[in-house]
Structure formats: C-alpha cells, structure tokens
Design an enzyme around this catalytic site. Structure first.
Site, PDB file in Angstrom:
ATOM      1  N   CYS A   1       0.807  -1.214   0.000  1.00 24.82           N
ATOM      2  CA  CYS A   1       0.000   0.000   0.000  1.00 24.82           C
ATOM      3  C   CYS A   1       0.847   1.274   0.000  1.00 24.82           C
ATOM      4  CB  CYS A   1      -0.961  -0.001   1.186  1.00 24.82           C
ATOM      5  SG  CYS A   1      -0.181  -0.270   2.786  1.00 24.82           S
TER       6      CYS A   1
ATOM      7  N   HIS B   1      -2.327   6.894   3.406  1.00 24.10           N
ATOM      8  CA  HIS B   1      -0.892   7.110   3.557  1.00 24.10           C
ATOM      9  C   HIS B   1      -0.476   8.394   2.828  1.00 24.10           C
ATOM     10  CE1 HIS B   1      -0.693   3.290   5.355  1.00 24.10           C
ATOM     11  NE2 HIS B   1      -0.142   2.576   4.398  1.00 24.10           N
TER      12      HIS B   1
END
Length: 372
Positions: free
Chosen positions: A152, A277
């Site tokens: 990710c 993120h």
C-alpha cells in the site's frame, strides 16, 4: 409503416442475451472477503463496470455462513478449501503472507489466475508486480499463474511517480512515508481509537512519558503510543536497522519501473491517521525538470489528481483524500540545489488504490483477456 416496436428485442430475447453474457463472463473468487480490504473490494466491485459472472466470497471457516452484499445481492461466504475454487477463473487474495503461500498455489492448480495482495510472491521473478497505470503489459506474462499487488505504501506514490518517470527518466528516489494505522489492519485502528479516548480532554503530551503511561497496555501493534505521537517505525526489523516496509518501497519501486539498480531510500513513519498514507518524495531525474512541466504531466496522468496551490492553501491531506480512488499530488517544487530534482507530497487511500482498487483494476485486465 413499421410499428415503433418492430426490430426491438423482446423481453425474453433480452433476458436470454443477458444470461448468455453472464455465462461468458469469467468467475471471480474473493479470498479474505470479510477483512478490511476485502470489504472495500466488495464495494469497489459493486461500483465499477460489471465484468464478472459469479462472485464467490471465501474466508476462514469461522466466517463461513456470513452473508455479505456485492453488486446489490447478498452472497453467503464459504470456507477456504480446495473445492471453493472449483469453476473459478480469477481469485483475488487478501490474506496474511503465510496463508497466501499455502493457498495461492492451490487456487492456481484449480485453474484460477491469482491476484495476490500479500507479500508472499511480490519479489518472485516469475510473478509480475502490476500497477495498471504504470506497467499493465507485464500482467500478460505470468509463468506461475500469479499477479502480485504491490504494498500500500508503494501504491500510494507509484502512479504519480510512474508518470513523471515516463517523461523525465527517474534516476534516484528518497521517500519519507507517513503511514495510517489501518495499514496494520483492524488492530491498528482499534488501538488508535482506544488511545485517543484515553488522552482526549486531558493535558497529556506536555511531559516525557505521560502519554505512554496514560495508554498503558493499549500499545497494540505499535512499539510506542500512536495518539499524540508519531512512531518512526513500520514493519519488522531487517538487516542493518532497516524495516521491512522501507525495503518494500525500495524493492517494489525498482521492480514496477523495471529499474533494478535504481537508488531508493525510504524512511517509514506511522502517524495517528486512520486511513490514507502520505509520502514526501524527493525524485531526481535524468533530465532537467520544471514545475510547470510536472504539473502538466500530473494533471493528465490517469489515476492522479493534482491539488497544488499553496497560495490558496490547496494541497492534499489524508482527511480530505480518504475514501477516494486517485493518488493526490501537491507541494510540487523544483529542488533549490538541483534543476533535475522535484519535491512533492502525495496522498493515497491505502485501502482503496493502496490495495483493493489496484486488485480490481488488475482483475478487469484479466476479465477482458479471459472472457469466454
């Protein structure tokens, strides 16, 4: 005069055509359907173009029998077993590495092409590591019948970086990541929420160790408090003090871009954000760069949203990006000391493009290839 309805298919004809179309579509299994990424994936499969015949939901035996909604219908979850892959053309896995290592080969042996979100096969030279906006062509060559989904953190930046690389030629990458707690699963989210409850409305955070004492034994998967704090660690300890997350960014970026010698340095930090993120990126290129040129490339790049007007306080933040599909890019600057380097800030939802969406996009590539 020909009646207005003449030449139009009857309802029976239309139903028959729909049934034939459904039969011609490949069948999909979602393994780990009850997990955090699995739940997001079911939503994405319901939102995007319907390219699948049956969608079979698979999870651990303890989740068997649960009913989940996909494409507007309730589907019962079946237990992970060899028989669960009968008749399946594509299997999307979101399970721990050790489970993937055991069951992905089983699914392949039953005739399925696997899209795997774990780290079990990412660096296998016979397994393509695919980001459709960057290297979709590599999905066609899969000697082991497996396509790997990147980590990710890598996925949160690589779509934007790939677009810039195609124009300028990347020569070096230095990254600092600010990673959301959902990157470690439900335990990370639960831990942050519990710690926030413990510190909310207090004067904590003004003295050494007061937050740690307040949260007590609720550290969960983190080595230090995550509320009112940042933790300069993500992953497991590797050689020479590097973390596994940092090495994933290095190794996966090299493989996706087909640049095995690319210098890449990453420092991964966990921050008190639930989902999405962020990364501060220093990218050096073979050719001189300009902000205007980078803006033009990023604004046109598939899967990228340019949000970059600091004078108007416009730049991406996790709380604005969460729940969206693109990679968001802002704070684009040319390095003060190097006309071939750019500084930029990127945000990407780690459960969507960082996991489920990328898997769904790979699956769509396969569905077009495997359509019967």
């Amino acid at each position: 005069m020909i009646p207005a309805e003449a030449g139009r298919p009857s309802l029976a004809d239309t139903a028959g055509a729909d049934a034939r179309t459904a039969r011609n579509r490949p069948h999909l299994a979602v393994v780990g359907a009850t997990g955090a990424v699995g739940s997001v994936l079911l939503g994405i499969l319901s939102e995007r173009a319907d390219v699948w015949g049956e969608i079979r939901l698979i999870a651990s035996p303890r989740s068997a029998g649960r009913k989940l909604t996909v494409r507007g219908e309730e589907v019962e979850v079946v237990a992970l077993s060899e028989d669960a892959f009968d008749g399946i053309d594509v299997a999307m896995f979101d399970v721990p590495d050790e489970v993937a290592a055991q069951w992905v080969p089983v699914a392949v042996s039953k005739g399925a092409v696997v899209v795997d979100n774990s780290g079990a096969f990412r660096m296998d030279p016979d397994v393509p590591l695919v980001v459709p906006e960057v290297n979709a062509h590599t999905a066609r060559v899969r000697p082991r019948g497996i396509i790997a989904n990147p980590n990710c953190t890598t996925l949160s930046m690589i779509v934007a970086l790939g677009a810039l690389h195609a124009e300028y030629g990347l020569s070096e990458l230095i990254v600092s990541s600010y990673q959301a707690v959902s990157g470690v699963g439900k335990a990370g989210v639960d831990t942050l929420r519990a710690q926030l409850s413990a510190v909310c409305g207090t004067e904590l955070g003004a003295k050494p160790g007061d937050v740690r004492r307040a949260v007590g034994d609720t550290l969960g998967p983190f080595p230090a408090p995550i509320a009112l704090n940042v933790v300069p660690w993500a992953g497991t300890l590797q050689e020479d003090g590097w973390s596994s997350e940092e090495l994933k960014v290095r190794n996966e970026t090299r493989k996706i871009l087909g640049m095995p010698e690319l210098p890449v340095t990453a420092t991964c930090v966990r921050v008190p954000v639930l989902t999405t993120h962020s990364l501060a990126v220093h990218a050096r290129f073979e050719n001189e760069v300009t902000v205007a040129g980078a803006h033009e490339i990023l604004a046109a790049a598939p899967g990228v949203v340019l949000c970059d007007d600091p004078a108007e306080e416009e730049y991406p933040t996790p709380s604005d990006v969460v729940g969206t599909d693109p990679t968001w890019v802002g704070r684009v600057r040319r390095s003060l000391d190097d006309p071939r380097a750019l500084e930029l800030f990127v945000c990407g939802d780690n459960l969507r493009k960082g996991a489920a969406l990328n898997a769904a996009q790979i699956g769509e590539l396969l569905a077009g290839e495997l359509r019967k």
